[in-house]
Structure formats: structure tokens, C-alpha cells
Design an enzyme around this catalytic site. Structure first.
Site, PDB file in Angstrom:
ATOM      1  CG  HIS A 105      -1.740   1.255   1.341  1.00 25.38           C
ATOM      2  ND1 HIS A 105      -2.763   1.544   0.458  1.00 25.38           N
ATOM      3  CD2 HIS A 105      -1.674   2.314   2.182  1.00 25.38           C
ATOM      4  CE1 HIS A 105      -3.299   2.708   0.770  1.00 25.38           C
ATOM      5  NE2 HIS A 105      -2.660   3.203   1.810  1.00 25.38           N
ATOM      6  CB  CYS A 106       3.792   2.230   1.870  1.00 15.71           C
ATOM      7  SG  CYS A 106       2.905   2.074   3.432  1.00 15.71           S
ATOM      8  CB  ILE A 107       6.785   1.553  -2.144  1.00 15.04           C
ATOM      9  CG1 ILE A 107       7.453   1.264  -0.808  1.00 15.04           C
ATOM     10  CG2 ILE A 107       7.809   2.083  -3.141  1.00 15.04           C
ATOM     11  CD1 ILE A 107       7.992   2.492  -0.116  1.00 15.04           C
TER      12      ILE A 107
END
Length: 419
Positions: A259-261
Site C-alpha cells: 500500500h505504501c511505496i
């Protein structure tokens, strides 16, 4: 017993937070709109990688309970929002879950309550979206209730750092709001780091992940030209990382996931374009490079089969590991999915093996194999996409007809190639 905190959103961020607060003796209520999640938690069953059923049982014994009853938010002295913020079609964060959570809290906001947003978003969200919604009922942030932002830093599958020993950044609407947030988290987190305000705390999270995104793009681009120049990039990185200062090792791969990078840096890029009218060029270039990696892996796979006098069309290609990180079941934004779809579009027969995945949700047509050892011996090409600890990579590579290692963990040989 009074409720010390209600955690709104019981996913991979909210549940570990609830666990640490409960362990510290706090009375924690978990709120989620998913009835199945709430029922399973109250029955002692975990639905996230980092918490076992025993962990949930320990939480329940400590007084934790989950609910779908929004009215119970009013029982808590602190409300923490841990809902997802996926990427919208416009390129910014989809705030519908945040807005729904805030609306629920607003309906039950009481004087003196601390409200903290943890969901990753663009700078200004806490002040421009959350605060007006909470103040609509007449209470004023910084005077009648406390408001802060504290970016989630959960790293699924990380066995060294969790919610307790990862430093917690907090930024309040006012200094008193920061004090309240620091006091809340300081009861169960080892280190609290105060940012100047909510916007600084929001931007800190985006900087962390943008830094990683850009550096991963750098080594991904180097992987392409190093292959053409017959340079072993993995050896290059190993040599460079011997420098004890001024260098941090990043590694190439088949793409970025989670979900982040692949998501968070776009929030910042979108915000810069929308507010200032010009691009955040580093982020946009990194996104372009990293998103092309599955196609590059496909091209390399096609070349390997051609060298073996085989066409990609009709060949059986086995993908080992389809999650976005090793040793977990999380499939979000995994680069294995676009790779599999592109292979299938070229006519390959796509198989996959993953000890953590029962059903590949994003590629339902891929054929799951249960025995990796026999499958690699039969496949025309095996691609190591994710290096789970269960894999004896050199043994699998030795049994394969052709083996393409996108993680740089195998010993190169006549039938083995690395990214």
C-alpha cells in the site's frame, strides 16, 4: 470500565496499535464496519499476518473488544482513525473511508476527546478535511477537543520493528494537541517524535516512502543497463554497501508493491500539481520506471525462452511467490499480478506457487501448484518473483529447466539468470 481508546479500522495498522495499547493496560475498543472482521476478532481469530490467533486471545483477555456499533465511539477518550486510503482515479488519495470515519466520530464527539488521524494522505488533510467535519457540531479543535496526525509506520512481516519499538511521529493542531497525542502514544510506544504540526507530520510519512520509491527506481533502471553492459549489479551493490557512510543499499526487483511505496508518493505528486501547478518530477519519473519493471521482466523471460529455442506462446511459466513482500500473505499491488497478466496476454500458460496464498485474488485464472519442487522441473521457465523463507532457491534453480531470479538470491549458472 471506561474506554481509553477506540481504534477505527481494524486492519494491518489498527489491529497492531490496539494490541500494544491493550498490552499497556489500556481499555481498547475496536470499531469496524466489516461485520465478518468484527465477529472473527471477538471469536479470537486474526485476519492479519502480523497477529496470530493467540495474540487476539491475549487482547480479548486484556479487555479488548470489537464492535460495529458506532454509538460506542462516545465511550472513548481517544479516537484513532486507521482506515485505508487507496489511490483515486485522479491520482490522489481516495478519502471516502476517512470521511466516513470522521463523520462517525463527529456524531459522537465529546468535549476533551483526542482525535488522531493515522491514515496516509496528502499534507493538509487533517486541517482541511478532518477538522471542519469535527467542528461542524460546535466543538472547536484545540479548545474543546484535541486533534492530531500521527503517520502509521507499520511494516507487515517485519520481525524486528513493530508498533511498540518504531518511533511514533505526532503533530498536533496546537501544541496542547501535540501534548495530548504524545501522552497517549507514550503509554505504549517506546519513542515519540514531535513534529511542528499536522502538515509536517503528514509530509514526513510521504517523504519516507518517496525516498524509498526514488531509490528503488534508481537501482531498477541500473539493472536494465547493467544487464546490457554485462555488469553484475548485485555484486556492484554488495561492493558499494561496504562503505560505512553516505550509502544505503537498495535492490532491484520485478516492481514495487504494497500500500505504501507504489501509492504514497503519488499523494505528494498529486498535491503539488493540484496546489502549485507543476510536477514533482522525481516522483513521476520513479513511478514510470518502477511500473515498467513487470514488462521488463516479461521481456527478459521471452529472451531466455528464445535462447532455449522456445516461444513464449504455449510455454509454461511458473511464478514463485506472488505476494508483495516475503513471508506474508499480503497481495496488495504485488508486481506479480501485472507480470502474470502480461505473460498470459502473450500466450504463456501461467502457473504459480506461494506457501502463503490459497487464492490469487487479482489473477484468478493462474493455475496454483502445490509442490514447487516438481513444478519447477516441469515448467519451461520458472521466475522467482518473491523470495519466501520456505524456498530453497538454489535447489529449485538446480531442478528447473530455466530459472530467472528477480531477487538476486540464487547462484548464477548455465540455466539460471538474475535480474
Amino acid at each position: 470500565m471506561a474506554v481509553d481508546a477506540v481504534i477505527v479500522g481494524l486492519g494491518y495498522v489498527g489491529l497492531p496499535l490496539a494490541q500494544e495499547a491493550t498490552r499497556a493496560g489500556r481499555k481498547v475498543l475496536g470499531f469496524d464496519i466489516d461485520e465478518e472482521v468484527v465477529a472473527s476478532l471477538n471469536a479470537g481469530v486474526s485476519h492479519v499476518d502480523d497477529l496470530s490467533d493467540d495474540d487476539i486471545a491475549e487482547m480479548l483477555a486484556g479487555g479488548f473488544e470489537a464492535t460495529t456499533d458506532e454509538s460506542r465511539i462516545a465511550e472513548a477518550s481517544t479516537a484513532v482513525i486507521c482506515v485505508p486510503t487507496p489511490l483515486s482515479k485522479e491520482g490522489g488519495p481516495d478519502l471516502r473511508a476517512v470521511e466516513a470515519a470522521v463523520a462517525g466520530i463527529a456524531r459522537h464527539l465529546t468535549a476533551g476527546m483526542l482525535v488522531v488521524l493515522e491514515s496516509t494522505t496528502y499534507p493538509g488533510t487533517t486541517d482541511e478535511v478532518v477538522r471542519p467535519a469535527l467542528e461542524a457540531g460546535g466543538l472547536v479543535a484545540g479548545r474543546d477537543f484535541h486533534l492530531a496526525f500521527s503517520p502509521e509506520r507499520i511494516d507487515p512481516g517485519n520481525e524486528k520493528f513493530g508498533a511498540k519499538n518504531t518511533p511514533k511521529v505526532v503533530g498536533g493542531h496546537t501544541p496542547a494537541c501535540s501534548d495530548a497525542a504524545a501522552e497517549f502514544y507514550g503509554a505504549f510506544v517506546d519513542t515519540v517524535v514531535r513534529a511542528k504540526g499536522t502538515r509536517e507530520a503528514e509530509t514526513a510519512k510521504l517523504l519516507e516512502n518517496t525516498y524509498r520509491h526514488i531509490n528503488i527506481a534508481l537501482v531498477n533502471e541500473m539493472a536494465r543497463f547493467c544487464h546490457e553492459l554485462d555488469i553484475d549489479l548485485w555484486d556492484v551493490i554488495n561492493a558499494a554497501r561496504s562503505k560505512p557512510f553516505g550509502f544505503q543499499a537498495f535492490y532491484p526487483g520485478p516492481g514495487v508493491g504494497g500500500h505504501c511505496i507504489p501509492i504514497d508518493p503519488n499523494y505528494l505528486s498529486h498535491n503539488v500539481r493540484a496546489r502549485l501547478g507543476y510536477p514533482f518530477r522525481f516522483v513521476e519519473l520513479a513511478q514510470e520506471i518502477n511500473s515498467q519493471m513487470p514488462a521488463y521482466v516479461l521481456s527478459r523471460a521471452q529472451d531466455l525462452l528464445n535462447e532455449d529455442a522456445k516461444a513464449l506462446r504455449g510455454s509454461t511459466v511458473l511464478l514463485l511467490g506472488v505476494t508483495y513482500k516475503p513471508n506474508i500473505a499480503d497481495q496488495r499491488e504485488s508486481p506479480a499480478a501485472p507480470l502474470a497478466r502480461q505473460l498470459a496476454a502473450k500466450g504463456a500458460v501461467v502457473q504459480f506457487h506461494d506457501p502463503h496464498v490459497e487464492r490469487w485474488q487479482s489473477v484468478p485464472d493462474a493455475v496454483k501448484v502445490d509442490d514447487a519442487a516438481s513444478a519447477v522441473a516441469e515448467a519451461d521457465l520458472t521466475i522467482l518473483v518473491q523470495n519466501h523463507r520456505e524456498y530453497d532457491v538454489d535447489a529449485l534453480a538446480g531442478a528447473a529447466r530455466l530459472f530467472f531470479d528477480t531477487r538476486g538470491v540464487s547462484t548464477e549458472g548455465e540455466r539460471v539468470s538474475r535480474l
